[in-house]
Design an enzyme around this catalytic site. Structure first.
Site, short mmCIF file in Angstrom:
data_model
loop_
_atom_site.label_atom_id
_atom_site.label_comp_id
_atom_site.label_asym_id
_atom_site.label_seq_id
_atom_site.Cartn_x
_atom_site.Cartn_y
_atom_site.Cartn_z
N HIS A 323 -36.80 -10.49 -30.52
CA HIS A 323 -36.67 -9.28 -29.24
C HIS A 323 -35.50 -10.02 -28.27
O HIS A 323 -34.36 -9.61 -27.89
CB HIS A 323 -37.93 -9.47 -28.27
N GLU A 324 -35.15 -11.01 -28.05
CA GLU A 324 -34.32 -11.63 -27.52
C GLU A 324 -32.90 -11.92 -28.22
O GLU A 324 -31.49 -11.55 -27.42
CB GLU A 324 -34.29 -13.29 -27.21
#
Length: 521
Positions: A323-324
């Site tokens: 996600h990051e």
């Protein structure tokens, strides 16, 4: 009662229990009793891996995370992870992933988006992750003064201009006010034409600064050049390094090695994604209880130990890192900065009008506050939630191509929601936050998981043979709530008995005293 899925302290977290037990060990040698298992011998209750080999002497160390793959030269490697802690009614054992990152003979599946249509041709083992290092600690350069004062100066300029127009209008005599109004009426078409030309220029400027994302195919506004924004990212990196210089974990710390291995595996398995192979990914683990992580556009990964304490297993960690990384690959920081610049420019126009129209400064201040809140809750925060949802989608695909159990992604947000409800945190409406609510994120990921499972098949990942972690979480939460209700009921009954006991004694004392007196008489 020991709570489930990483809702308690680190020593009850199954993901970090082995790490904390052997945090001081410097070296680890793969035991001879843990080779790559050629056949299915057992099935882990939660991880759902296809090839499992019991290996009780292995403990969960980052050096154990050797993802199994089959290279072109037929050499094999394996990923082993040990679990010896109980989690509710489940007990985990050492597992070995078999052929988890095969990248040959990929076939296309209908319904898989363009980003997920192909897998990286090479996904080397995490054992070879030697390019990662902790950047040298440098003195952070101060952020340029212009970047700090530009936004306040814009607002101040708009206030001065608007207030000056109001004062000028109030100082005009009545006859000149009438002449000005007549002039405006006579030239209204010219004014309208000028405003239309300005609007046309704005529209042309907007559409000429749109750029299509090579990953998602979505058009986005970019007002900041990539080189300029990379310079700003370097400055931001120095600021963060200065702030965390006393809290960074050393390179030999098992938690640092774990995160480094996971980031390396994710990036190597997604080399076909634009922006991943061109970036030098560097990991920094911050010793802080904050449940947070972020990745700068220049590839600097910052993750806090509080987040490591909150995840249950490496599948959840793989999704969160994906996600990051998706934020950085998709250029969300530059996109958000571009939107802020555009809104600030438009806000200057409205702010000037507010201070020019309002008859008093107090009303102008109130109007300015209302304008800022409308901009924040109607544009800034909804746009941030949209970017978070897009990062969830792309991050789930990155984790799927790394052969993680994508079903664990929604479980993490269910854990967070359940933990906040247990601690009595108020549940705020989603429109007040820059991120989607935990429940909505879990539901959104549940809708994306079938597509991610197809992507795992395209990448020749091993099938998930274990039970669905989402079902296990729901069952365990249900059992926990039932046990809590029983404990509350027993506590209430005991309290009622304890409260009634002194009352009975107080009633008996006078009666006994009277009987003794009568007997003596």
């Amino acid at each position: 009662m020991s709570l489930l899925y990483g809702l308690q302290s680190t020593r009850r977290n199954p993901f970090l229990s082995g790490v904390n037990n052997l945090a001081n060990r410097r070296q680890w040698t793969s035991p001879a009793s843990c080779p790559l298992a050629p056949k299915l011998r057992a099935v882990n209750a939660y991880w759902g891996l296809n090839t499992v080999n019991h290996c009780h002497s292995v403990t969960l160390l980052p050096r154990n995370f050797l993802f199994c793959r089959t290279l072109n030269n037929k050499k094999s490697r394996c990923l082993s992870s040990a679990q010896s802690k109980e989690l509710g009614v489940l007990t985990y054992r050492c597992t070995v992933w078999g052929d988890s990152v095969l990248r040959q003979g990929a076939r296309k599946v209908a319904g898989v988006p363009a980003l997920a249509a192909s897998c990286s041709p090479s996904c080397p083992a995490v054992k070879e992750a030697r390019s990662f290092r902790t950047s040298a600690r440098v003195q952070a350069a101060p952020v340029p003064l212009l970047l700090l004062i530009l936004k306040p100066v814009q607002k101040l300029l708009a206030i001065i201009v608007g207030r000056g127009i109001r004062k000028w209008w109030q100082a005009l005599p009545p006859n000149k006010k009438e002449l000005f109004k007549d002039s405006v009426r006579k030239n209204k078409w010219r004014l309208l034409l000028g405003l239309s030309a300005f609007g046309l220029l704005f529209v042309v400027f907007y559409f000429t600064h749109l750029e299509v994302s090579p990953v998602t195919g979505r058009s986005k506004l970019l007002l900041v050049g990539k080189e300029h924004f990379r310079l700003l990212s370097d400055l931001e990196y120095e600021v963060w390094m200065e702030e965390f210089k006393n809290d960074l974990l050393p390179e030999r710390d098992p938690r640092y090695l774990t995160v480094k291995a996971m980031v390396y595996h994710l990036t190597q398995c997604n080399q076909d994604i634009p922006g991943i192979s061109e970036t030098n990914w560097v990991v920094h683990v911050v010793d802080s209880p904050a449940v947070n992580a972020f990745v700068l556009p220049n590839g600097q990964v910052f993750i806090f130990t509080g987040l490591l304490n909150s995840v249950t297993d490496m599948h959840q960690l793989s999704f969160l890192l994906g996600h990051e990384i998706a934020h950085a690959v998709l250029g969300h920081a530059a996109e958000k900065a571009s939107l802020v610049h555009l809104l600030d420019f438009l806000g200057m126009i409205f702010l000037t009008m507010i201070w020019a129209i309002c008859p008093r400064d107090s009303l102008a201040v109130l109007g300015q506050w209302i304008q800022s809140k409308l901009q924040e809750y109607m544009f800034d925060r909804p746009y941030s939630r949209t970017l978070e949802a897009e990062a969830d989608k792309v991050g789930l695909q990155l984790a799927a191509k790394a052969c993680a159990d994508v079903r664990a992604s929604s479980v993490f947000w269910q854990q967070m929601e359940f933990s906040e409800s247990l601690h009595g945190h108020p549940k705020l409406p989603e429109w007040l936050s820059t991120h989607p609510s935990h429940g909505n994120r879990a539901e959104y990921l549940d809708r994306l998981i079938p597509q991610a499972l197809k992507l795992r098949e395209v990448c020749n990942c091993p099938p998930l043979s274990g039970p669905d972690p989402r079902l296990l979480f729901r069952l365990t939460v249900k059992r926990f709530l039932e046990d809590s209700e029983k404990e509350d009921l027993n506590t209430t009954v005991k309290k009622q008995k304890m409260d009634a006991l002194p009352i009975q004694k107080q009633e008996q004392i006078p009666l006994t005293y009277v009987l003794e007196k009568r007997t003596a008489g």
